[in-house]
Design an enzyme around this catalytic site. Structure first.
Site, PDB file in Angstrom:
ATOM      1  N   GLU A   1      -4.201  -5.237  -5.816  1.00 11.84           N
ATOM      2  CA  GLU A   1      -4.167  -6.664  -5.496  1.00 11.84           C
ATOM      3  C   GLU A   1      -5.397  -7.335  -6.105  1.00 11.84           C
ATOM      4  OE1 GLU A   1      -2.727  -9.223  -1.674  1.00 11.84           O
ATOM      5  OE2 GLU A   1      -4.632  -8.187  -1.445  1.00 11.84           O
TER       6      GLU A   1
ATOM      7  N   GLU B   1      -4.131  -6.709   8.498  1.00  9.18           N
ATOM      8  CA  GLU B   1      -5.180  -6.632   7.473  1.00  9.18           C
ATOM      9  C   GLU B   1      -6.320  -7.589   7.791  1.00  9.18           C
ATOM     10  OE1 GLU B   1      -5.637  -7.403   2.647  1.00  9.18           O
ATOM     11  OE2 GLU B   1      -4.118  -8.489   3.799  1.00  9.18           O
TER      12      GLU B   1
END
Length: 255
Positions: A236, A139
């Site tokens: 998130e 990521e």
């Protein structure tokens, strides 16, 4: 329709961690993700998942000493053995919890990072995860939220994924980080859809609930759905007030 997983490291923090599974199910979520499970016995987490009929879709390989400032081991020189140990530990949890993907955090440049170390460690992780049908994700993280993180740009992640070349490596595409670091989220979704295995969302201005302000999440979610993506979008984000008070975004964005 997009599928959303509650991130239990950020959502429902009004409750103890294990009780957040109950809250996620109570408020309509069918799946969850979180940063790390390692403070709890695996069967304790499994009981909460089973009790609530929840799917666990993602968590992180241990990043090293988080409280000491570590933010990953995968690209850190001299930590190869620690990364391998952490990967095997994560696989034990993932197999017991039926979790199909793990995020391997790269680490901070101040800890001493190198691309060749990153590649070798990711190849190792993919090799040991493949027999169990588990994907290893990387990521890009924006440099404002995490200064000095090794991987910050989506194009660099794509190059790493292509170089590793394993069928079970993929992109964890955090829409918030992309917008903060590079912008052009719509073009990036189109460009990187082939390697994206998981999305995450939050409003760019404050990392709160996804909305239509700095980034039009209704349009973003429609684009993701239109791309044929059938996986999960992790929520998130940091709720602006109580988690349950902010969940109206799901109906407001028609998702």
């Amino acid at each position: 329709m997009p599928k959303f997983a509650a991130n239990l490291s950020m959502m429902f923090t009004e409750h103890a961690f294990l009780d957040r599974f109950d809250q996620a199910a109570k408020h309509g979520f069918k799946a969850v993700e979180f940063l790390f499970p390692y403070d709890f016995e695996v069967m304790v987490i499994k009981e909460r998942l089973t009790r609530n009929n929840l799917e666990l879709v993602l968590f992180n390989i241990s990043p090293g000493d988080w409280d000491g400032g570590a933010r990953g081991l995968a690209a850190v020189k001299g930590e190869e053995a620690a990364f391998q140990t952490a990967t095997l530990q994560a696989l034990d949890y993932a197999m017991a919890l039926d979790c199909p993907r793990l995020h391997a955090m790269a680490g901070l440049n101040t800890f001493g990072t190198a691309r060749d170390i990153y590649l070798a460690n990711l190849k190792y992780a993919c090799a040991v995860a493949a027999p169990h049908g588990i994907e290893i994700l990387i990521e890009p993280i924006n440099s404002e939220d995490m200064p000095g993180y090794f991987l910050t740009h989506t194009s660099d992640a794509k190059a790493i994924i292509e170089t590793v070349g394993a069928p079970n490596i993929g992109l964890q595409f955090d829409l918030y980080h992309r917008h903060k670091m590079e912008g052009d989220v719509g073009a990036a979704i189109a460009s990187y859809s082939a390697i994206t295995r998981h999305y995450q969302c939050a409003a760019p201005r404050d990392r709160g609930e996804p909305d239509r302000q700095d980034l039009d999440y209704q349009a973003v979610f429609e684009q993701i759905e239109g791309s044929g993506f059938s996986g999960w979008i992790g929520c998130e984000y940091r709720p602006r007030a109580r988690t349950e008070d902010g969940l109206a975004w799901r109906s407001e964005l028609l998702v």
